[in-house]
Design a protein around this motif. Structure first.
Motif, PDB file in Angstrom:
ATOM      1  N   TRP A 129      29.233  22.826 -18.029  1.00 26.26           N
ATOM      2  CA  TRP A 129      30.192  21.724 -18.089  1.00 26.26           C
ATOM      3  C   TRP A 129      30.799  21.624 -19.490  1.00 26.26           C
ATOM      4  N   ALA A 130      29.939  21.631 -20.514  1.00 22.83           N
ATOM      5  CA  ALA A 130      30.411  21.472 -21.887  1.00 22.83           C
ATOM      6  C   ALA A 130      31.301  22.638 -22.308  1.00 22.83           C
ATOM      7  N   LEU A 131      30.879  23.858 -21.992  1.00 23.19           N
ATOM      8  CA  LEU A 131      31.658  25.026 -22.400  1.00 23.19           C
ATOM      9  C   LEU A 131      33.013  25.071 -21.702  1.00 23.19           C
ATOM     10  N   LEU A 132      33.038  24.708 -20.423  1.00 20.35           N
ATOM     11  CA  LEU A 132      34.311  24.669 -19.705  1.00 20.35           C
ATOM     12  C   LEU A 132      35.199  23.546 -20.225  1.00 20.35           C
ATOM     13  N   HIS A 133      34.591  22.402 -20.484  1.00 24.19           N
ATOM     14  CA  HIS A 133      35.353  21.240 -20.937  1.00 24.19           C
ATOM     15  C   HIS A 133      36.033  21.506 -22.276  1.00 24.19           C
ATOM     16  N   TYR A 134      35.334  22.180 -23.176  1.00 19.00           N
ATOM     17  CA  TYR A 134      35.884  22.425 -24.502  1.00 19.00           C
ATOM     18  C   TYR A 134      36.650  23.741 -24.601  1.00 19.00           C
ATOM     19  N   GLY A 135      36.855  24.394 -23.461  1.00 21.48           N
ATOM     20  CA  GLY A 135      37.722  25.566 -23.438  1.00 21.48           C
ATOM     21  C   GLY A 135      37.181  26.790 -24.142  1.00 21.48           C
ATOM     22  N   ALA A 136      35.882  27.012 -24.092  1.00 18.36           N
ATOM     23  CA  ALA A 136      35.303  28.215 -24.696  1.00 18.36           C
ATOM     24  C   ALA A 136      35.831  29.458 -23.978  1.00 18.36           C
ATOM     25  N   PRO A 137      36.064  30.551 -24.701  1.00 18.03           N
ATOM     26  CA  PRO A 137      36.566  31.781 -24.059  1.00 18.03           C
ATOM     27  C   PRO A 137      35.560  32.305 -23.041  1.00 18.03           C
ATOM     28  N   LEU A 138      36.081  32.883 -21.964  1.00 13.72           N
ATOM     29  CA  LEU A 138      35.209  33.257 -20.845  1.00 13.72           C
ATOM     30  C   LEU A 138      34.386  34.511 -21.105  1.00 13.72           C
ATOM     31  N   TRP A 139      34.571  35.186 -22.258  1.00 16.19           N
ATOM     32  CA  TRP A 139      33.741  36.360 -22.494  1.00 16.19           C
ATOM     33  C   TRP A 139      32.262  36.002 -22.542  1.00 16.19           C
ATOM     34  N   TRP A 140      31.953  34.764 -22.961  1.00 13.69           N
ATOM     35  CA  TRP A 140      30.548  34.354 -23.029  1.00 13.69           C
ATOM     36  C   TRP A 140      29.908  34.364 -21.655  1.00 13.69           C
ATOM     37  N   LEU A 141      30.707  34.030 -20.619  1.00 13.49           N
ATOM     38  CA  LEU A 141      30.170  33.990 -19.262  1.00 13.49           C
ATOM     39  C   LEU A 141      29.900  35.396 -18.737  1.00 13.49           C
ATOM     40  N   VAL A 142      30.638  36.370 -19.244  1.00 15.02           N
ATOM     41  CA  VAL A 142      30.383  37.771 -18.896  1.00 15.02           C
ATOM     42  C   VAL A 142      29.153  38.292 -19.629  1.00 15.02           C
ATOM     43  N   ARG A 178      12.765  54.584 -25.288  1.00 15.69           N
ATOM     44  CA  ARG A 178      14.125  55.152 -25.217  1.00 15.69           C
ATOM     45  C   ARG A 178      14.958  54.461 -24.143  1.00 15.69           C
ATOM     46  N   ASP A 179      14.313  53.971 -23.097  1.00 14.44           N
ATOM     47  CA  ASP A 179      15.047  53.286 -22.029  1.00 14.44           C
ATOM     48  C   ASP A 179      15.673  51.993 -22.537  1.00 14.44           C
ATOM     49  N   VAL A 180      15.006  51.323 -23.467  1.00 18.94           N
ATOM     50  CA  VAL A 180      15.578  50.115 -24.062  1.00 18.94           C
ATOM     51  C   VAL A 180      16.824  50.472 -24.871  1.00 18.94           C
ATOM     52  N   ALA A 181      16.743  51.561 -25.617  1.00 17.19           N
ATOM     53  CA  ALA A 181      17.888  51.993 -26.423  1.00 17.19           C
ATOM     54  C   ALA A 181      19.089  52.325 -25.540  1.00 17.19           C
ATOM     55  N   LEU A 182      18.849  52.993 -24.417  1.00 13.85           N
ATOM     56  CA  LEU A 182      19.953  53.326 -23.523  1.00 13.85           C
ATOM     57  C   LEU A 182      20.527  52.085 -22.853  1.00 13.85           C
ATOM     58  N   ALA A 183      19.674  51.100 -22.582  1.00 14.87           N
ATOM     59  CA  ALA A 183      20.169  49.849 -21.997  1.00 14.87           C
ATOM     60  C   ALA A 183      21.094  49.106 -22.951  1.00 14.87           C
ATOM     61  N   LEU A 184      20.974  49.398 -24.252  1.00 18.71           N
ATOM     62  CA  LEU A 184      21.810  48.748 -25.264  1.00 18.71           C
ATOM     63  C   LEU A 184      23.257  49.244 -25.254  1.00 18.71           C
ATOM     64  N   VAL A 185      23.494  50.421 -24.682  1.00 19.66           N
ATOM     65  CA  VAL A 185      24.806  51.059 -24.805  1.00 19.66           C
ATOM     66  C   VAL A 185      25.946  50.165 -24.316  1.00 19.66           C
ATOM     67  N   PRO A 186      25.887  49.611 -23.085  1.00 17.69           N
ATOM     68  CA  PRO A 186      27.024  48.775 -22.656  1.00 17.69           C
ATOM     69  C   PRO A 186      27.207  47.535 -23.517  1.00 17.69           C
ATOM     70  N   LEU A 187      26.123  46.988 -24.057  1.00 13.90           N
ATOM     71  CA  LEU A 187      26.246  45.818 -24.932  1.00 13.90           C
ATOM     72  C   LEU A 187      26.895  46.205 -26.258  1.00 13.90           C
ATOM     73  N   GLY A 188      26.579  47.412 -26.748  1.00 13.07           N
ATOM     74  CA  GLY A 188      27.225  47.888 -27.961  1.00 13.07           C
ATOM     75  C   GLY A 188      28.722  48.060 -27.773  1.00 13.07           C
ATOM     76  N   VAL A 189      29.116  48.574 -26.605  1.00 10.19           N
ATOM     77  CA  VAL A 189      30.540  48.725 -26.306  1.00 10.19           C
ATOM     78  C   VAL A 189      31.213  47.352 -26.245  1.00 10.19           C
ATOM     79  N   SER A 191      30.401  44.689 -27.838  1.00  8.22           N
ATOM     80  CA  SER A 191      30.484  44.072 -29.164  1.00  8.22           C
ATOM     81  C   SER A 191      31.681  44.574 -29.967  1.00  8.22           C
ATOM     82  N   ILE A 192      32.246  45.709 -29.572  1.00  8.61           N
ATOM     83  CA  ILE A 192      33.446  46.212 -30.252  1.00  8.61           C
ATOM     84  C   ILE A 192      34.626  45.280 -29.995  1.00  8.61           C
ATOM     85  N   GLY A 193      34.783  44.877 -28.735  1.00  8.10           N
ATOM     86  CA  GLY A 193      35.889  43.990 -28.394  1.00  8.10           C
ATOM     87  C   GLY A 193      35.595  42.526 -28.640  1.00  8.10           C
ATOM     88  N   TRP A 194      34.324  42.160 -28.528  1.00  9.79           N
ATOM     89  CA  TRP A 194      33.904  40.768 -28.699  1.00  9.79           C
ATOM     90  C   TRP A 194      32.799  40.726 -29.751  1.00  9.79           C
TER      91      TRP A 194
END
Length: 256
Positions: A129-142, A178-189, A191-194
């Motif tokens: 409710w608070a985030l929508l009310h104050y117009g936070a960008p929707l990238w956080w919801l992704v 190593r599986d944790v490191a590979l799971a990081l890849v999409p989050l690293g990508v 972080s480039i845009g956001w």
């Protein structure tokens, strides 16, 4: 390549209630790829939530928040909520460790579990409710569902199971850091845009480290319920941090 595809489908079947009537082989390779795909599943869930939020643009914030929360629970089927309630019952009992494990295995939900469920959903609804009310960008919801599921994967891989049985233990036999490191890849990508995703990732890692320390101290290890509880707790923790950042850094008028 087949193992990666089956692993992604396995992760979707395990973490969501999306209808995927495909029989996936239960092998070490598919389990590894499934855990690596946890953040990708979170991104899919977050993308669906962000799309729903965009479609409800202009609707009253309380109604939009309740609709998003309902969709959020429906997409995951309440799987992680069940683990959170079991853990809350065990912790709230204030019993010796052996008794806490018995309480976690009890299929009935106690008063502490119900209280935890109520307050978790209430807080998540208010944060939406608070985030929508104050117009936070929707990238956080992704990002939030993806970051929380990365936290669950990291806890599963990096923390020993308390008992040599159960779903978490059977998964853990196939996993390596190593599986944790590979799971990081999409989050690293992401972080480039956001750039805010990187700060949120650090916050998620801090929560995992704290959860690992507490669970080892109180239970001498983890099980599947604790992984689910970490995902739910991680989502709420990140929502609170996101609202705090948006309120203090972005929503204040210039010069204040």
């Amino acid at each position: 390549m087949k193992s990666a595809l089956y692993g992604g489908i396995l992760a979707l079947q395990f973490l969501t209630r999306l209808p995927l009537p495909i029989a996936c082989p239960w092998t070490p390779a598919t389990r590894r790829w499934a855990v690596r795909a946890y953040p990708l599943v979170g991104l899919l869930l977050g993308g669906m939530l962000a799309l729903a939020a965009q479609l409800m643009h202009g609707a009253p914030a309380p109604l939009a928040a309740l609709a998003l929360l309902s969709l959020w629970v429906a997409l995951s089927g309440g799987l992680h909520l069940d683990g959170m309630m079991d853990l809350a019952d065990a912790l709230g009992s204030n019993q010796p460790m052996a008794r806490r494990w018995e309480i976690m295995k009890d299929p009935q939900v106690g008063s502490f579990g119900m209280l935890a469920l109520f307050f978790l959903l209430a807080w998540k609804g208010v944060m939406l409710w608070a985030l929508l009310h104050y117009g936070a960008p929707l990238w956080w919801l992704v990002a939030i569902p993806a970051l929380a599921r990365f936290g669950g994967a990291a806890l599963l891989v990096l923390t020993p199971c308390a008992q040599q049985k159960g779903m978490a233990w059977s998964w853990q036999q196939s996993l390596v850091p190593r599986d944790v490191a590979l799971a990081l890849v999409p989050l690293g990508v992401m972080s480039i845009g956001w750039p805010g995703v990187l700060a949120a990732l650090v916050a998620a890692c801090l929560l995992v480290a704290l959860a690992r320390w507490v669970l080892l101290r109180l239970f001498h290890g983890i099980n599947g319920d604790m992984v689910g509880a970490t995902i739910e707790g991680g989502e709420l923790w990140l929502m609170i941090l996101m609202w705090s950042w948006w309120w203090f850094a972005m929503a204040s008028p210039p010069g204040t």
